[in-house]
Motif scaffolding. Structure first.
Motif, PDB file in Angstrom:
ATOM      1  N   THR A  85       0.851  -1.192   0.000  1.00 57.07           N
ATOM      2  CA  THR A  85       0.000   0.000   0.000  1.00 57.07           C
ATOM      3  C   THR A  85       0.886   1.241   0.000  1.00 57.07           C
ATOM      4  O   THR A  85       2.113   1.150   0.156  1.00 57.07           O
ATOM      5  N   ASP A  86       0.264   2.426  -0.147  1.00 57.87           N
ATOM      6  CA  ASP A  86       1.064   3.656  -0.118  1.00 57.87           C
ATOM      7  C   ASP A  86       1.518   4.009   1.287  1.00 57.87           C
ATOM      8  O   ASP A  86       2.262   4.975   1.481  1.00 57.87           O
ATOM      9  N   GLN A  87       1.061   3.228   2.286  1.00 54.86           N
ATOM     10  CA  GLN A  87       1.590   3.374   3.654  1.00 54.86           C
ATOM     11  C   GLN A  87       2.548   2.241   4.009  1.00 54.86           C
ATOM     12  O   GLN A  87       2.866   2.026   5.178  1.00 54.86           O
ATOM     13  N   GLY A  88       3.005   1.515   2.992  1.00 51.67           N
ATOM     14  CA  GLY A  88       3.911   0.397   3.232  1.00 51.67           C
ATOM     15  C   GLY A  88       3.179  -0.933   3.230  1.00 51.67           C
ATOM     16  O   GLY A  88       2.024  -1.035   2.824  1.00 51.67           O
ATOM     17  N   LYS A 120       1.091  -4.035   4.509  1.00 49.86           N
ATOM     18  CA  LYS A 120       0.037  -4.222   5.499  1.00 49.86           C
ATOM     19  C   LYS A 120      -0.473  -5.645   5.476  1.00 49.86           C
ATOM     20  O   LYS A 120      -0.375  -6.334   4.461  1.00 49.86           O
ATOM     21  N   ASP A 149      -7.452  -3.132   9.034  1.00 51.43           N
ATOM     22  CA  ASP A 149      -6.020  -3.242   9.288  1.00 51.43           C
ATOM     23  C   ASP A 149      -5.810  -4.313  10.351  1.00 51.43           C
ATOM     24  O   ASP A 149      -6.330  -4.207  11.463  1.00 51.43           O
ATOM     25  N   LEU A 200     -10.433  -0.027   7.028  1.00 55.58           N
ATOM     26  CA  LEU A 200      -9.774   0.648   5.908  1.00 55.58           C
ATOM     27  C   LEU A 200     -10.780   1.084   4.856  1.00 55.58           C
ATOM     28  O   LEU A 200     -10.644   2.146   4.267  1.00 55.58           O
ATOM     29  N   THR A 210      -6.888  -2.946  -1.505  1.00 49.15           N
ATOM     30  CA  THR A 210      -6.359  -1.747  -0.856  1.00 49.15           C
ATOM     31  C   THR A 210      -7.392  -0.634  -0.714  1.00 49.15           C
ATOM     32  O   THR A 210      -7.321   0.170   0.214  1.00 49.15           O
ATOM     33  N   ASP A 211      -8.384  -0.576  -1.630  1.00 48.80           N
ATOM     34  CA  ASP A 211      -9.344   0.521  -1.565  1.00 48.80           C
ATOM     35  C   ASP A 211     -10.802   0.114  -1.786  1.00 48.80           C
ATOM     36  O   ASP A 211     -11.707   0.954  -1.730  1.00 48.80           O
TER      37      ASP A 211
END
Length: 461
Positions: A30-33, A35, A51, A58, A111-112
């Motif tokens: 993900t764009d936060q690393g 997961k 999460d 999320l 992821t989304d």
């Protein structure tokens, strides 16, 4: 172990259906690393991603369902999102597959929550379908109870072409409702157990039978029907109440199966019916449901299997109700009048595999399918009121069953070789759960309950 986090999600139960068993995946970019993400389906056409480290939601996806069910809700046919979702991880993407109540398959970016494809009709609208499984680019589910006129059987979708194939288990019903869906072997065979109905192989009616189907095209390859199938149907002791499992044993591919009757069958995956469609490799003694009770007794849900570090093959079975009087286990862990996990070793006798009782767990208020990890067996007791009939021919409503729930959801950890209890969550989860289960990833055990809560347990830091 301890409770790591608890998360409440916005979902409304339908009849007895609340949340599906959770599924989890590690190493999601993900764009936060990196997961770990837990996915849970909600009966009112919701899908949630959490999460795994914190329990933070999320994203939530509510599926748009425009069609209206032709029949009213009932706990047998809740017109709900019922099938446990499945996660498919490719090199470049991770996709969650789920079936909404209208029978459409959704493929979402994990992821989304965005749809990767336009939803596709997979199963009939408002059918009752069971856990999704993927093998070799084919997605599988099964249907039961003839809900809203949907025929009972096995469905397969080629994920490359989106072609859907269907095998009807029986023209007279015979639903396939093992909790884990169908089993798929390494050799490319699909195994599914059916429920009650009028048997007639000449007319392709296969109730109380284990079906062996070819992958993708779902052609009937072989089948196994117990010699007492008429008795099973008369007593409503569905073979379809338990998902089979497939494993390797001494160079052979083996199928383990059973049902409400409380008997374990071991089958040869190459010819499960033994030539006459009636001969298993092993027909065990009666281990549960001595009174032939059709509701909340016998084997329900799904097997678990594992090999230990000495190459012993183990089979773990969720048994509802007391063990049969003739069931003798070398290791016991107290009386188990309400239910237990029963453990067996697969041993050789006269050149064939047989099931040898090893241990029985402590008492459990209706056990759900177990999972084996790290030398431990994890399982929950659901605390549900499982009676269906009031005794006068009338059925309990969902509201009555909810009001009468007999306990709460409890997570247990048992030593895999002795059944000794090593952990109990006690009263941590006050609600019950219905036809659910657990998952394990990243050292955490995930549990859902009817009141729309998701729990994560793990080792104390």
């Amino acid at each position: 172990m301890t409770l790591l986090w608890k998360a409440h999600v916005d979902n409304q139960p339908r009849e007895l259906n609340g949340l599906t068993a959770p599924v989890a995946v590690e190493w999601v970019v993900t764009d936060q690393g990196m997961k770990e993400i837990v996915v849970v389906g909600g009966a009112s056409d919701n899908l949630f991603a959490l999460d795994a480290g914190t329990g933070k939601v999320l994203w939530k996806k509510t599926f748009s369902v425009e069609a209206k069910p032709p029949k009213p809700l009932l706990w047998l046919c809740p017109n709900a999102l019922n099938a446990t979702p499945v996660i498919r991880k490719d090199i470049l993407k991770v996709t969650v597959y789920a079936i909404a109540s209208d029978g459409k398959l959704h493929a979402l970016n994990i992821t989304d929550g965005e749809e990767r494809i336009v939803p596709i009709q997979f199963v009939p609208p408002f059918s009752k379908n069971w856990s999704l499984n993927i093998a070799d680019d084919v997605l599988y589910t099964s249907t039961s109870q003839d809900c809203n006129g949907a025929r009972s059987g096995v469905y397969a979708m080629d994920l490359k072409t989106h072609k859907v194939t269907f095998f009807q288990a029986s023209k007279g019903g015979a639903g396939i409702w093992g909790r884990a869906g169908v089993a798929v072997s390494e050799s490319g065979m699909v195994f599914a157990g059916t429920g009650d109905g009028m048997y007639d192989s000449g007319k392709a009616n296969y109730p109380d039978t284990i079906l062996q189907l070819s992958a993708k095209d779902l052609k009937l390859v072989d089948y196994f029907t117990p010699v007492n199938h008429n008795y099973l149907t008369r007593k409503d002791l569905d073979m379809g109440s338990l998902s089979s499992t497939v494993f390797q044993w001494k160079g052979r591919e083996i199928v383990a199966t059973g049902g409400k009757e409380g008997v374990v069958y071991i089958l040869d995956a190459k010819q499960i019916g033994g030539g006459d469609h009636k001969t298993p490799l092993c027909h065990s003694a009666l281990f549960a449901n001595e009174g032939a009770d059709f509701a909340g007794k016998g084997f329900w849900g799904a097997f678990a299997t594992a090999e230990d570090d000495r190459d012993n093959r183990w089979l773990f079975v969720p048994a509802s109700g007391a063990p049969a009087s003739g069931a003798k286990f070398p290791v016991t862990n107290g009386d188990a009048p309400n239910g237990s996990i029963m453990a067996f070793r697969i041993e050789e006798k006269d050149g064939k595999p047989t099931v040898a009782p090893a241990w029985i767990s402590r008492d459990m208020n209706l056990p759900e399918p177990p999972i084996v990890a790290g030398g431990l067996v994890f399982a929950i007791s659901n605390g549900e009121f499982a009676r269906q009939s009031k005794g006068d021919g009338a059925l309990f409503s969902s509201a009555e069953r909810i009001a009468k729930h007999t306990g709460n959801t409890v997570l247990y950890a048992f030593d895999a070789t002795t059944g000794k209890q090593l952990y109990s969550s006690g009263d941590t989860m006050p609600s019950f759960t219905h036809f659910s289960g657990i998952s394990i990833a990243s050292g955490r055990v995930y549990v859902t309950t009817f009141d729309s809560n998701v729990y994560a347990f793990g080792i104390k830091q």
